[in-house]
Design a protein around this motif. Structure first.
Motif, PDB file in Angstrom:
ATOM      1  N   ILE A 253       0.819  -1.203   0.000  1.00 14.85           N
ATOM      2  CA  ILE A 253       0.000   0.000   0.000  1.00 14.85           C
ATOM      3  C   ILE A 253       0.856   1.257   0.000  1.00 14.85           C
ATOM      4  N   ASP A 254       2.122   1.146   0.367  1.00 14.36           N
ATOM      5  CA  ASP A 254       3.000   2.311   0.405  1.00 14.36           C
ATOM      6  C   ASP A 254       4.030   2.303  -0.714  1.00 14.36           C
ATOM      7  N   ALA A 255       3.860   1.439  -1.708  1.00 12.50           N
ATOM      8  CA  ALA A 255       4.874   1.307  -2.755  1.00 12.50           C
ATOM      9  C   ALA A 255       5.019   2.586  -3.567  1.00 12.50           C
ATOM     10  N   ARG A 256       3.891   3.183  -3.963  1.00 14.50           N
ATOM     11  CA  ARG A 256       3.992   4.383  -4.786  1.00 14.50           C
ATOM     12  C   ARG A 256       4.697   5.494  -4.040  1.00 14.50           C
ATOM     13  N   ALA A 257       4.331   5.683  -2.789  1.00 10.99           N
ATOM     14  CA  ALA A 257       4.981   6.736  -1.998  1.00 10.99           C
ATOM     15  C   ALA A 257       6.480   6.485  -1.880  1.00 10.99           C
ATOM     16  N   MET A 258       6.864   5.234  -1.746  1.00 13.93           N
ATOM     17  CA  MET A 258       8.285   4.917  -1.581  1.00 13.93           C
ATOM     18  C   MET A 258       9.070   5.171  -2.860  1.00 13.93           C
ATOM     19  N   VAL A 259       8.514   4.785  -4.006  1.00 18.22           N
ATOM     20  CA  VAL A 259       9.277   4.933  -5.244  1.00 18.22           C
ATOM     21  C   VAL A 259       9.213   6.347  -5.803  1.00 18.22           C
ATOM     22  N   THR A 260       8.269   7.154  -5.345  1.00 15.85           N
ATOM     23  CA  THR A 260       8.176   8.536  -5.819  1.00 15.85           C
ATOM     24  C   THR A 260       8.802   9.516  -4.851  1.00 15.85           C
ATOM     25  N   GLY A 261       9.299   9.048  -3.736  1.00 16.05           N
ATOM     26  CA  GLY A 261       9.903   9.942  -2.757  1.00 16.05           C
ATOM     27  C   GLY A 261       8.902  10.634  -1.868  1.00 16.05           C
ATOM     28  N   ALA A 262       7.640  10.261  -1.983  1.00 20.44           N
ATOM     29  CA  ALA A 262       6.612  10.893  -1.159  1.00 20.44           C
ATOM     30  C   ALA A 262       6.583  10.348   0.267  1.00 20.44           C
ATOM     31  N   GLN A 263       7.120   9.134   0.456  1.00 26.17           N
ATOM     32  CA  GLN A 263       7.125   8.558   1.802  1.00 26.17           C
ATOM     33  C   GLN A 263       7.974   9.419   2.720  1.00 26.17           C
ATOM     34  N   ARG A 264       7.438   9.781   3.855  1.00 24.91           N
ATOM     35  CA  ARG A 264       8.139  10.665   4.774  1.00 24.91           C
ATOM     36  C   ARG A 264       8.785   9.854   5.897  1.00 24.91           C
ATOM     37  N   TYR A 265      10.114   9.967   5.960  1.00 18.96           N
ATOM     38  CA  TYR A 265      10.874   9.338   7.036  1.00 18.96           C
ATOM     39  C   TYR A 265      11.243  10.426   8.046  1.00 18.96           C
ATOM     40  N   THR A 266      11.958  10.043   9.071  1.00 16.20           N
ATOM     41  CA  THR A 266      12.184  10.972  10.185  1.00 16.20           C
ATOM     42  C   THR A 266      12.777  12.299   9.722  1.00 16.20           C
ATOM     43  N   LEU A 267      13.822  12.248   8.922  1.00 11.97           N
ATOM     44  CA  LEU A 267      14.467  13.501   8.523  1.00 11.97           C
ATOM     45  C   LEU A 267      13.649  14.291   7.519  1.00 11.97           C
ATOM     46  N   ASP A 268      12.560  13.711   7.011  1.00 14.88           N
ATOM     47  CA  ASP A 268      11.672  14.441   6.118  1.00 14.88           C
ATOM     48  C   ASP A 268      10.636  15.252   6.892  1.00 14.88           C
ATOM     49  N   LEU A 269      10.516  15.036   8.156  1.00 16.14           N
ATOM     50  CA  LEU A 269       9.474  15.697   8.940  1.00 16.14           C
ATOM     51  C   LEU A 269       9.838  17.156   9.180  1.00 16.14           C
ATOM     52  N   ASP A 270       8.836  17.990   9.074  1.00 17.60           N
ATOM     53  CA  ASP A 270       9.052  19.416   9.256  1.00 17.60           C
ATOM     54  C   ASP A 270       8.563  19.807  10.639  1.00 17.60           C
ATOM     55  N   VAL A 271       9.428  19.676  11.601  1.00 17.97           N
ATOM     56  CA  VAL A 271       9.095  20.047  12.983  1.00 17.97           C
ATOM     57  C   VAL A 271       9.574  21.478  13.219  1.00 17.97           C
ATOM     58  N   PRO A 272       8.671  22.361  13.573  1.00 14.64           N
ATOM     59  CA  PRO A 272       9.048  23.768  13.714  1.00 14.64           C
ATOM     60  C   PRO A 272      10.265  23.979  14.610  1.00 14.64           C
ATOM     61  N   GLY A 273      11.235  24.698  14.080  1.00 15.62           N
ATOM     62  CA  GLY A 273      12.406  25.076  14.875  1.00 15.62           C
ATOM     63  C   GLY A 273      13.490  24.029  14.963  1.00 15.62           C
ATOM     64  N   ALA A 274      13.226  22.808  14.467  1.00 23.13           N
ATOM     65  CA  ALA A 274      14.235  21.740  14.601  1.00 23.13           C
ATOM     66  C   ALA A 274      15.392  22.006  13.645  1.00 23.13           C
ATOM     67  N   LYS A 275      16.597  22.103  14.181  1.00 21.75           N
ATOM     68  CA  LYS A 275      17.785  22.438  13.403  1.00 21.75           C
ATOM     69  C   LYS A 275      18.685  21.211  13.198  1.00 21.75           C
ATOM     70  N   PRO A 276      19.367  21.155  12.049  1.00 20.44           N
ATOM     71  CA  PRO A 276      20.245  20.015  11.759  1.00 20.44           C
ATOM     72  C   PRO A 276      21.313  19.822  12.827  1.00 20.44           C
ATOM     73  N   CYS A 277      21.604  18.564  13.123  1.00 26.89           N
ATOM     74  CA  CYS A 277      22.558  18.204  14.183  1.00 26.89           C
ATOM     75  C   CYS A 277      23.329  16.948  13.777  1.00 26.89           C
ATOM     76  N   VAL A 278      24.644  16.986  13.951  1.00 26.96           N
ATOM     77  CA  VAL A 278      25.504  15.800  13.779  1.00 26.96           C
ATOM     78  C   VAL A 278      26.446  15.712  14.969  1.00 26.96           C
ATOM     79  N   LEU A 279      27.048  14.549  15.165  1.00 24.98           N
ATOM     80  CA  LEU A 279      27.961  14.330  16.292  1.00 24.98           C
ATOM     81  C   LEU A 279      29.364  13.980  15.810  1.00 24.98           C
ATOM     82  N   ARG A 280      30.362  14.539  16.458  1.00 23.89           N
ATOM     83  CA  ARG A 280      31.728  14.036  16.343  1.00 23.89           C
ATOM     84  C   ARG A 280      31.861  12.900  17.332  1.00 23.89           C
ATOM     85  N   ARG A 281      32.190  11.703  16.816  1.00 20.44           N
ATOM     86  CA  ARG A 281      32.207  10.508  17.663  1.00 20.44           C
ATOM     87  C   ARG A 281      33.634  10.086  17.972  1.00 20.44           C
TER      88      ARG A 281
END
Length: 773
Positions: A253-281
């Motif tokens: 049921i989610d195939a079209r969304a997955m192959v068209t890029g419409a499927q929203r994963y965590t980093l696709d979510l637009d949470v107000p004010g959330a800024k990019p973050c990475v870690l030096r490990r």
């Protein structure tokens, strides 16, 4: 207005309510298979909550018949293993039964049907299979069903963990019952509207139909069906014989969304004010931050919003991921040591060999086969790396991430932040792969810590190097196997496994068992490990005295369950020894297995793969077939592969034929995908994919170094045969596809090269320049 019938005190009336041939594939035609067993209101919608719930035997056979194929009941029987009597999935179902029916389904005024799924979708096709169950019971078009992932729900206790091939097994009955109850209410509403008997009405295509031709769409009945005063005569799920959708190959049921890029994963979510973050490990696993020499300078770099230290490294928050990555690279950090700094591959292998218990049966009077195997660490390597969004405030917190154990994630994060549990919300987001990785919530916890420290919402991304080097991994293992035989019979089969400790500190998905698993000295974790091993690993063969035992060695290396957990290596190694036993006794590997498998259902699967794969056909020198079998979670599979080793630098599996019996198949197309996924995992880990541990850190840091099978490495000819229903309920499928494929590939390689494969992956050179630590 919405009615929660369970929550409001009103409870809907819930009505809880081998034979195969011994003569080979040709005898299947007359096989008599066991038939499948049957197994508060709103003007716009209604919502229901339902509360439903081993001997060493002396052999006297002698002479020519010792070399002839034996019948199954002539073999020396093996007593049932624990996993034959109760498997891990059974335990999960039992633990979750008190809350199994706390499911939520709603019918909207537009006729759409929403189902809240208390599990995680990571690409395994669970949402599609559940939507099929709902549509089936409601007699509604599949397109009308929307499956949404539930937030963490602590009230579900042990019933919101996605793993152990358990989701469809545990949800099959409750989901159907919930949908059947909804259907009964819709029918009752129509009966009242038309003043006719509910028994005279039928349902089809999302409508209720009367004998006189009148119809009413579910949406038009939704409000009245939510009336607490509605008289409903109970609901019973359909028997399998009436299924029209379940059992039919169905696209996702989610195939079209997955192959068209419409499927929203965590980093696709637009949470107000959330800024990019990475870690030096740290430069080694588990290393700690001692100091940052140029903190002020990095904070002054373009776009940098904050730099904070957390237990797992130094976090940079910036306006863009590019700016965050630049700042991360500029950091000058002094690191403390990690717990595995003195460990490299050689030390790990030595530890595991030393920890492997001795075998019990001395081969004094009988011929025997001895074999030892080593399997390397393996990354989970999902396409989507660890990621999470966290918005932590003084009085509340909200988290978004791909999570397979969301309850314990929420409970742990609340404790970490010092917030009441009800002030922490954890949203489960569909994820791009897991293979066991997302049983842990490392990114969610890390993001929460960073957000709290810098007092702003953050969008945390693990880079591919982070994920490959610092992510959890499948533990390295060592295996010692001895099989004794005489006059064509297998007298004993012993298997001792030593493994780097597998971390099960997520427990059963909630804080109680997670805390128990975290008891000192590894006691709790070791208990869970032994339980899981004993309830998943078993031999499908009558091999006389059969014993399998696990010893785990704490290493300080971050690990987690990996697809098939212990079975991929353990049963894979056993299937290699089965081939060597067949060779030693002068028998064909397929016929040898067929002789010693315990049940007709097992032989039916093996026969299907052998027949469809044209077992025994002539192959060019350097090419060969291999075959193997595996049974787990009340499902069974056989895999036949063909391999081409004529180019030693590029050994390829060229063909695969897989037969699978999962009891009752819900979506055969989804099962086909699961088995192909297992085959790909087996090709990867058997031939080229593994992690080299060097002074406490994997050398591999990307797909270019961790040699996972690419499209060119996968066979063009793959056929999967899903057997018709043989039981009234579905078995597990997620873990099933790897072990037999591992054995088949290794056996084909052995036959093609005349070698005995013992260390995996087979091609494990460091053919790359590692990234800096």
């Amino acid at each position: 207005m919405t009615a929660h019938t369970g929550a409001s005190g009103r409870l809907d009336a819930v009505e809880q309510a081998e034979q195969a041939d011994q003569a080979g594939p040709a005898g299947q035609a007359g096989r008599a298979e066991k038939p499948p067993a049957s197994p508060g209101p709103s003007r716009r919608s209604f919502l229901t909550y339902l509360v439903a719930a081993p001997t060493l035997a002396l052999v006297t056979r002698a002479g020519a018949d010792a070399l002839a194929p034996q019948t199954a009941h002539a073999v020396i029987p093996t007593l049932p293993a624990i996993a034959d009597l109760v498997d891990l999935g059974d335990l999960f179902i039992l633990a979750g039964s008190p809350t199994a029916a706390l499911l939520a389904l709603s019918v909207e005024a537009d006729g759409s049907i929403r189902f809240r799924l208390p599990r995680e979708e990571v690409g395994q096709g669970l949402t599609t299979a559940v939507a099929m169950l709902v549509a089936e019971e409601l007699d509604a078009p599949l397109a009308h069903v929307r499956v949404e992932l539930d937030d963490a729900r602590p009230e579900l206790l042990f019933n919101q963990l996605t793993g152990s091939s358990n989701s469809i097994r545990s949800l099959y009955g409750p989901v159907r019952q919930t949908a059947a109850t909804a259907r009964a209410r819709l029918v009752a509403a129509a009966a009242r509207r038309w003043n006719v008997s509910a028994g005279s009405l039928t349902t089809a295509a999302g409508t209720v139909r009367a004998p006189d031709g009148r119809t009413a769409g579910y949406g038009s009945l939704a409000a009245s069906a939510a009336d607490p005063g509605l008289i409903v005569l109970g609901a019973t799920p359909k028997p399998a014989a009436r299924h029209t959708l379940v059992g039919k190959p169905t696209g996702r049921i989610d195939a079209r969304a997955m192959v068209t890029g419409a499927q929203r994963y965590t980093l696709d979510l637009d949470v107000p004010g959330a800024k990019p973050c990475v870690l030096r490990r740290p430069p080694s696993l588990g290393g700690t931050v001692k100091s940052v020499a140029n903190l002020a300078a990095v904070r002054a770099m373009p776009g940098v919003l904050d730099v904070v230290s957390v237990p797992t490294g130094v976090a940079v928050v910036a306006e863009t991921f590019g700016q965050a990555l630049d700042a991360k690279a500029a950091l000058q950090v002094s690191w403390g040591p990690g717990p595995a700094d003195q460990l490299s591959d050689a030390q790990i292998r030595a530890k595991l060999r030393a920890a492997t218990p001795p075998l019990l049966v001395p081969p004094l009077l009988t011929p025997y086969v001895d074999a030892e195997f080593d399997f390397a660490f393996v990354s989970h390597a999902p396409m989507e790396t660890n990621s999470a969004i966290a918005d932590v405030r003084d009085d509340r917190a909200e988290i978004w991430s791909g999570l397979k154990s969301p309850i314990v994630a929420r409970e742990t994060i609340a404790a970490e932040l010092g917030l009441p549990l009800d002030k922490v919300t954890v949203h489960v987001v569909q994820a791009g792969g897991s293979f066991g990785r997302r049983l842990f919530f490392d990114a969610a916890l890390e993001a929460a810590r960073v957000s709290k420290a810098c007092r702003r919402p953050v969008k945390l991304m693990w880079t591919r190097v982070d994920d490959t080097r610092h992510g959890r991994m499948r533990p390295a293992t060592h295996h010692r196997i001895r099989a004794t035989h005489l006059l064509g019979e297998v007298l004993s089969f012993e298997h001792r496994v030593a493994a780097a400790e597998t971390d099960f500190r997520h427990g059963l998905g909630e804080i109680i068992t997670a805390t128990a698993a975290s008891l000192p000295s590894g006691i709790g974790n070791a208990t869970l490990a032994q339980t899981l091993f004993l309830t998943t690993v078993k031999s499908p063969y009558h091999f006389g005295l059969t014993t399998q035992a696990l010893t785990e060695v704490p290493t300080g290396i971050p690990t987690a369950s990996w697809r098939s957990v212990y079975s991929a290596n353990t049963r894979g190694a056993e299937e290699i020894v089965v081939d060597e036993l067949a060779e030693r006794t002068g028998r064909d590997p397929y016929q040898f297995r067929r002789t010693f498998l315990k049940t007709a259902a097992q032989r039916a699967v093996l026969d299907k793969a052998a027949t469809e794969g044209n077992w025994g056909r002539a192959m060019p020198a350097g090419c060969a077939q291999g075959i193997a079998f595996h049974e787990e979670y009340k499902s069974r599979t056989a895999c036949l592969v063909e391999i081409d080793t004529r180019d030693p630098e590029h050994v390829r599996v060229t063909k695969a034929v897989i037969a699978v019996d999962v009891g009752l198949p819900v979506n055969p197309r989804g099962l086909e995908a699961q088995m192909i996924g297992g085959l790909t995992d087996a090709i990867s880990t058997t031939l080229r994919a593994g992690l080299h541990l060097d002074k406490g850190l994997p050398l591999e840091g990307s797909y270019s170094q961790f040699h996972w099978a690419r499209q060119r490495d996968t066979p063009k000819d793959v056929r999967v045969f899903v057997l018709p229903a043989t039981a009234g309920e579905p078995g597990g499928a997620g873990e099933l596809g790897v072990p037999a494929a591992v054995g088949a590939i290794a056996n084909a390689y052995a036959r093609a090269t005349g070698t005995k494969p013992r260390s995996f992956p087979l091609d494990f050179d460091v053919d790359f320049t590692p990234y800096p630590r």
